[in-house]
Design a protein around this motif. Structure first.
Motif, PDB file in Angstrom:
ATOM      1  N   MET A   1       0.827  -1.206   0.000  1.00 50.86           N
ATOM      2  CA  MET A   1       0.000   0.000   0.000  1.00 50.86           C
ATOM      3  C   MET A   1       0.863   1.258   0.000  1.00 50.86           C
ATOM      4  O   MET A   1       0.500   2.264  -0.597  1.00 50.86           O
ATOM      5  CB  MET A   1      -0.856  -0.034   1.259  1.00 50.86           C
ATOM      6  N   GLU A   2       2.059   1.150   0.625  1.00 51.97           N
ATOM      7  CA  GLU A   2       2.923   2.332   0.780  1.00 51.97           C
ATOM      8  C   GLU A   2       3.394   2.873  -0.558  1.00 51.97           C
ATOM      9  O   GLU A   2       3.648   4.047  -0.705  1.00 51.97           O
ATOM     10  CB  GLU A   2       4.152   2.018   1.644  1.00 51.97           C
ATOM     11  N   ASN A   3       3.544   1.951  -1.545  1.00 50.01           N
ATOM     12  CA  ASN A   3       4.133   2.383  -2.813  1.00 50.01           C
ATOM     13  C   ASN A   3       3.104   2.912  -3.800  1.00 50.01           C
ATOM     14  O   ASN A   3       3.415   3.108  -4.959  1.00 50.01           O
ATOM     15  CB  ASN A   3       4.878   1.208  -3.470  1.00 50.01           C
ATOM     16  N   HIS A   4       1.908   3.105  -3.348  1.00 48.77           N
ATOM     17  CA  HIS A   4       0.856   3.507  -4.272  1.00 48.77           C
ATOM     18  C   HIS A   4       0.424   4.950  -4.038  1.00 48.77           C
ATOM     19  O   HIS A   4       0.445   5.435  -2.915  1.00 48.77           O
ATOM     20  CB  HIS A   4      -0.355   2.596  -4.100  1.00 48.77           C
ATOM     21  N   LYS A   5       0.043   5.572  -5.159  1.00 47.65           N
ATOM     22  CA  LYS A   5      -0.565   6.905  -5.031  1.00 47.65           C
ATOM     23  C   LYS A   5      -2.079   6.710  -5.164  1.00 47.65           C
ATOM     24  O   LYS A   5      -2.589   6.278  -6.198  1.00 47.65           O
ATOM     25  CB  LYS A   5      -0.023   7.845  -6.108  1.00 47.65           C
ATOM     26  N   ILE A   6      -2.752   7.000  -4.068  1.00 52.72           N
ATOM     27  CA  ILE A   6      -4.156   6.594  -3.941  1.00 52.72           C
ATOM     28  C   ILE A   6      -5.079   7.812  -3.921  1.00 52.72           C
ATOM     29  O   ILE A   6      -4.810   8.803  -3.236  1.00 52.72           O
ATOM     30  CB  ILE A   6      -4.367   5.799  -2.626  1.00 52.72           C
ATOM     31  N   LEU A   7      -6.185   7.681  -4.649  1.00 53.12           N
ATOM     32  CA  LEU A   7      -7.230   8.705  -4.613  1.00 53.12           C
ATOM     33  C   LEU A   7      -8.542   8.045  -4.189  1.00 53.12           C
ATOM     34  O   LEU A   7      -8.932   7.014  -4.738  1.00 53.12           O
ATOM     35  CB  LEU A   7      -7.400   9.338  -6.002  1.00 53.12           C
ATOM     36  N   VAL A   8      -9.192   8.652  -3.216  1.00 53.61           N
ATOM     37  CA  VAL A   8     -10.542   8.226  -2.840  1.00 53.61           C
ATOM     38  C   VAL A   8     -11.511   9.169  -3.562  1.00 53.61           C
ATOM     39  O   VAL A   8     -11.445  10.384  -3.388  1.00 53.61           O
ATOM     40  CB  VAL A   8     -10.760   8.309  -1.314  1.00 53.61           C
ATOM     41  N   VAL A   9     -12.353   8.598  -4.404  1.00 55.04           N
ATOM     42  CA  VAL A   9     -13.382   9.366  -5.125  1.00 55.04           C
ATOM     43  C   VAL A   9     -14.730   8.913  -4.598  1.00 55.04           C
ATOM     44  O   VAL A   9     -14.957   7.705  -4.487  1.00 55.04           O
ATOM     45  CB  VAL A   9     -13.325   9.076  -6.645  1.00 55.04           C
ATOM     46  N   TYR A  10     -15.602   9.854  -4.291  1.00 57.57           N
ATOM     47  CA  TYR A  10     -16.903   9.405  -3.795  1.00 57.57           C
ATOM     48  C   TYR A  10     -18.014  10.350  -4.195  1.00 57.57           C
ATOM     49  O   TYR A  10     -17.805  11.540  -4.424  1.00 57.57           O
ATOM     50  CB  TYR A  10     -16.890   9.254  -2.264  1.00 57.57           C
ATOM     51  N   PHE A  11     -19.215   9.779  -4.256  1.00 55.89           N
ATOM     52  CA  PHE A  11     -20.443  10.575  -4.336  1.00 55.89           C
ATOM     53  C   PHE A  11     -21.267  10.228  -3.112  1.00 55.89           C
ATOM     54  O   PHE A  11     -21.360   9.058  -2.716  1.00 55.89           O
ATOM     55  CB  PHE A  11     -21.246  10.254  -5.609  1.00 55.89           C
ATOM     56  N   SER A  12     -21.865  11.235  -2.512  1.00 55.88           N
ATOM     57  CA  SER A  12     -22.667  11.032  -1.311  1.00 55.88           C
ATOM     58  C   SER A  12     -23.580  12.238  -1.175  1.00 55.88           C
ATOM     59  O   SER A  12     -23.198  13.354  -1.518  1.00 55.88           O
ATOM     60  CB  SER A  12     -21.730  10.933  -0.102  1.00 55.88           C
ATOM     61  N   ARG A  13     -24.774  11.999  -0.674  1.00 46.80           N
ATOM     62  CA  ARG A  13     -25.730  13.109  -0.564  1.00 46.80           C
ATOM     63  C   ARG A  13     -26.126  13.322   0.896  1.00 46.80           C
ATOM     64  O   ARG A  13     -26.554  12.371   1.560  1.00 46.80           O
ATOM     65  CB  ARG A  13     -26.971  12.773  -1.399  1.00 46.80           C
ATOM     66  N   PRO A  14     -25.984  14.568   1.401  1.00 43.08           N
ATOM     67  CA  PRO A  14     -26.436  14.860   2.770  1.00 43.08           C
ATOM     68  C   PRO A  14     -27.955  15.072   2.786  1.00 43.08           C
ATOM     69  O   PRO A  14     -28.649  14.653   1.860  1.00 43.08           O
ATOM     70  CB  PRO A  14     -25.693  16.149   3.113  1.00 43.08           C
ATOM     71  N   GLU A  24     -26.087  16.135   8.082  1.00 43.56           N
ATOM     72  CA  GLU A  24     -25.219  17.131   7.435  1.00 43.56           C
ATOM     73  C   GLU A  24     -24.200  16.481   6.530  1.00 43.56           C
ATOM     74  O   GLU A  24     -23.674  17.097   5.610  1.00 43.56           O
ATOM     75  CB  GLU A  24     -24.468  17.925   8.513  1.00 43.56           C
ATOM     76  N   THR A  25     -23.849  15.250   6.861  1.00 43.13           N
ATOM     77  CA  THR A  25     -22.842  14.517   6.085  1.00 43.13           C
ATOM     78  C   THR A  25     -23.455  13.198   5.658  1.00 43.13           C
ATOM     79  O   THR A  25     -24.013  12.477   6.485  1.00 43.13           O
ATOM     80  CB  THR A  25     -21.605  14.245   6.978  1.00 43.13           C
ATOM     81  N   GLY A  26     -23.329  12.890   4.368  1.00 41.06           N
ATOM     82  CA  GLY A  26     -23.892  11.643   3.849  1.00 41.06           C
ATOM     83  C   GLY A  26     -23.181  10.420   4.413  1.00 41.06           C
ATOM     84  O   GLY A  26     -22.052  10.511   4.916  1.00 41.06           O
ATOM     85  N   ASN A  27     -23.825   9.288   4.306  1.00 42.27           N
ATOM     86  CA  ASN A  27     -23.292   8.045   4.877  1.00 42.27           C
ATOM     87  C   ASN A  27     -21.974   7.639   4.200  1.00 42.27           C
ATOM     88  O   ASN A  27     -20.990   7.296   4.865  1.00 42.27           O
ATOM     89  CB  ASN A  27     -24.319   6.918   4.704  1.00 42.27           C
ATOM     90  N   THR A  28     -21.973   7.698   2.883  1.00 43.87           N
ATOM     91  CA  THR A  28     -20.766   7.295   2.143  1.00 43.87           C
ATOM     92  C   THR A  28     -19.624   8.281   2.397  1.00 43.87           C
ATOM     93  O   THR A  28     -18.453   7.896   2.451  1.00 43.87           O
ATOM     94  CB  THR A  28     -21.081   7.219   0.630  1.00 43.87           C
ATOM     95  N   GLU A  29     -19.987   9.554   2.557  1.00 46.17           N
ATOM     96  CA  GLU A  29     -18.952  10.575   2.789  1.00 46.17           C
ATOM     97  C   GLU A  29     -18.196  10.323   4.098  1.00 46.17           C
ATOM     98  O   GLU A  29     -16.984  10.517   4.178  1.00 46.17           O
ATOM     99  CB  GLU A  29     -19.581  11.969   2.813  1.00 46.17           C
TER     100      GLU A  29
END
Ligand SMILES: Cc1cc2nc3c(=O)[nH]c(=O)nc-3n(C[C@H](O)[C@H](O)[C@H](O)COP(=O)(O)O)c2cc1C
Length: 174
Positions: A1-14, A24-29
């Motif tokens: 995992m250390e050698n990776h450049k990671i992006l978390v992309v998400y959609f979530s609705r409050p 105020e904050t969606g579940n997935t967020e």
């Protein structure tokens, strides 16, 4: 995992949603942010250009139209350095047994070739609803992990839910 450049992309609705009331904050967020922290990853929220109605029934109506029309709703902003990321954790709620249409907009706008993709999602009964298979089909050229993570929206809001996704991520080897 250390050698990776990671992006978390998400959609979530409050706002008002099934089972959780008005939040105020969606579940997935909640999960996406904790996951990004634990992975030391960057994060990008898919934010709709046109916000969804804040009431649950209103949102249901708009989401129904989008699904029926196979719409591709627009989102705000873009990721400048997309090509630098080799790993994407992609988070979303299940809408109508599928990915929300705006997630299709996002994945169709990006070249996933050569990337490793780990899907995660929240739901209120549908599990992953076949969306991991859909992602595998749509993102040809990427390696989509079949071993995604899903949890109910209500549990995603608990310490235990957060611990579970962090544990799941820490067990992935790639
Ligand atoms: C428009 C809409 C459609 C939904 N359809 C489903 C569904 O088909 N199956 C399911 O289990 N949950 C469904 N849900 C519940 C959401 O998946 C669940 O509340 C999720 O945790 C919401 O995540 P969020 O707060 O990150 O947006 C739906 C919710 C909405 C608003």
């Amino acid at each position: 995992m250390e050698n990776h450049k990671i992006l978390v992309v998400y959609f979530s609705r409050p706002d008002e949603n099934y089972n959780v009331g008005t939040v105020e904050t969606g579940n997935t967020e909640i999960l996406a942010k904790k996951l990004a922290e634990s992975l030391n990853a960057d994060i990008f929220a898919i934010v709709p250009e046109k916000p969804y109605p804040t009431d649950y029934q209103g949102c249901i109506a708009v989401a129904t139209d989008e699904r029926d029309q196979d719409a591709r709703p627009a989102y705000i902003g873009e990721i400048d350095n997309w090509s630098e990321y080799d790993t994407i954790f992609l988070g979303y709620p299940i809408w109508w047994g599928d990915l929300p249409m705006i997630v299709y907009t996002f994945i169709e706008n990006h070249d996933f070739t050569g990337k490793t993709v780990f899907p995660f999602n929240t739901h209120e009964g549908s599990g992953n609803a076949g969306t991991y298979d859909t992602l595998k089909e749509k993102l040809n050229g990427a390696t989509v992990s079949g071993d995604g993570f899903n949890i109910s929206g209500i549990k995603a809001r608990t310490e235990d839910g957060v611990a579970k996704i962090i544990d799941w991520a820490s067990q992935q080897k790639w």
